[in-house]
Write an enzyme that holds these catalytic residues in place. Structure first.
Site, PDB file in Angstrom:
ATOM      1  CG  ASP A 132      -1.999   0.913   1.291  1.00 14.59           C
ATOM      2  OD1 ASP A 132      -1.920   1.919   0.575  1.00 14.59           O
ATOM      3  OD2 ASP A 132      -2.957   0.734   2.059  1.00 14.59           O
ATOM      4  CG  PHE A 157     -11.771  -0.966   2.631  1.00 16.38           C
ATOM      5  CD1 PHE A 157     -10.942  -1.987   3.074  1.00 16.38           C
ATOM      6  CD2 PHE A 157     -12.544  -0.292   3.564  1.00 16.38           C
ATOM      7  CE1 PHE A 157     -10.887  -2.343   4.391  1.00 16.38           C
ATOM      8  CE2 PHE A 157     -12.506  -0.640   4.900  1.00 16.38           C
ATOM      9  CZ  PHE A 157     -11.678  -1.675   5.308  1.00 16.38           C
ATOM     10  CB  VAL A 158      -9.012  -5.285  -1.365  1.00 17.51           C
ATOM     11  CG1 VAL A 158      -9.335  -4.650  -2.703  1.00 17.51           C
ATOM     12  CG2 VAL A 158      -7.599  -4.980  -0.932  1.00 17.51           C
ATOM     13  NE  ARG A 169      -6.435 -11.303   9.565  1.00 21.16           N
ATOM     14  CZ  ARG A 169      -5.583 -10.319   9.329  1.00 21.16           C
ATOM     15  NH1 ARG A 169      -4.975 -10.225   8.162  1.00 21.16           N
ATOM     16  NH2 ARG A 169      -5.316  -9.417  10.252  1.00 21.16           N
TER      17      ARG A 169
END
Ligand code: PRP
Length: 180
Positions: free
Chosen positions: A105, A154-155, A167
């Site tokens: 990121d 937003f993954v 997750r």
């Protein structure tokens, strides 16, 4: 924040991820051809699914180790501090090493971990990230192999969480808030 209702739209299917990992595994095998042992280092926690699938595609003598980091401070500040919560169990001096990250990121995590591992004088150090958000980059870093470049969404899923949830999704999804 986690109580705010949201749905998850599929962004990258499990099948696409598997196909990409298979393709990348051949490039990694070529890069490390002839190695006596490749130490594959997963960055906890997000990389645990990716590293599990990746190592099972690698036709190389592999050892697995983990580092866990935590970052502090405002993520929009390039001075963000990255701390090591859990260090490698093994010595990597003179070793071939592949660092496995789920997502790059701002890049601070990978930058910090690479500096640390490089200081231990590995023979060859390479990096792979499943996802890359180049538009968010602050640190001057890029993985040697990237699964998918994605926009600033937003993954979640495939190891990546939203407040520790999601997750276990087998695909990469995009969070979409349904209220507010
Ligand atoms: C996430 C992700 C990467 C890191 C990337 O980890 O798993 O390790 O952030 O961000 P950066 O490029 O801006 O440094 P997180 O700290 O959320 O912990 P987790 O892996 O335990 O989910």
């Amino acid at each position: 924040m986690p109580d705010r209702p949201y749905v998850i739209d599929k962004l990258i299917s499990a099948k696409s991820i598997a196909a990409r990992i298979e393709a990348l595994s051949h490039e990694i095998e070529a890069e490390f051809a002839g190695t006596k042992k490749l130490t594959v280092v997963g960055l906890l926690r997000g990389s645990f699914v990716f590293i599990a699938d990746l190592v099972r595609e690698l036709d190389l003598p592999v050892e697995v180790d983990f580092v866990e980091t935590s970052s502090y401070g405002n993520s929009t500040e390039s001075s963000r501090e990255v701390r090591i919560l859990k260090d490698l169990r093994g010595d990597i001096e003179g070793r071939d090493v592949l660092v496995v990250e789920d997502i790059v990121d701002t890049g601070h995590t990978l930058f910090h971990v690479l500096n640390l591992l490089n200081s231990r004088r590995p023979h060859k150090l390479r990096t792979i990230a499943l996802l890359d958000k180049p538009s968010r980059r602050e640190a001057d870093i890029r993985a040697d192999w990237t699964g998918f470049e994605i926009p600033d969404e937003f993954v979640v899923g495939y190891g990546i969480d939203f407040a520790q949830r999601n997750r276990n999704l087998p695909y990469i999804g995009k969070v979409r808030f349904t209220e507010g």
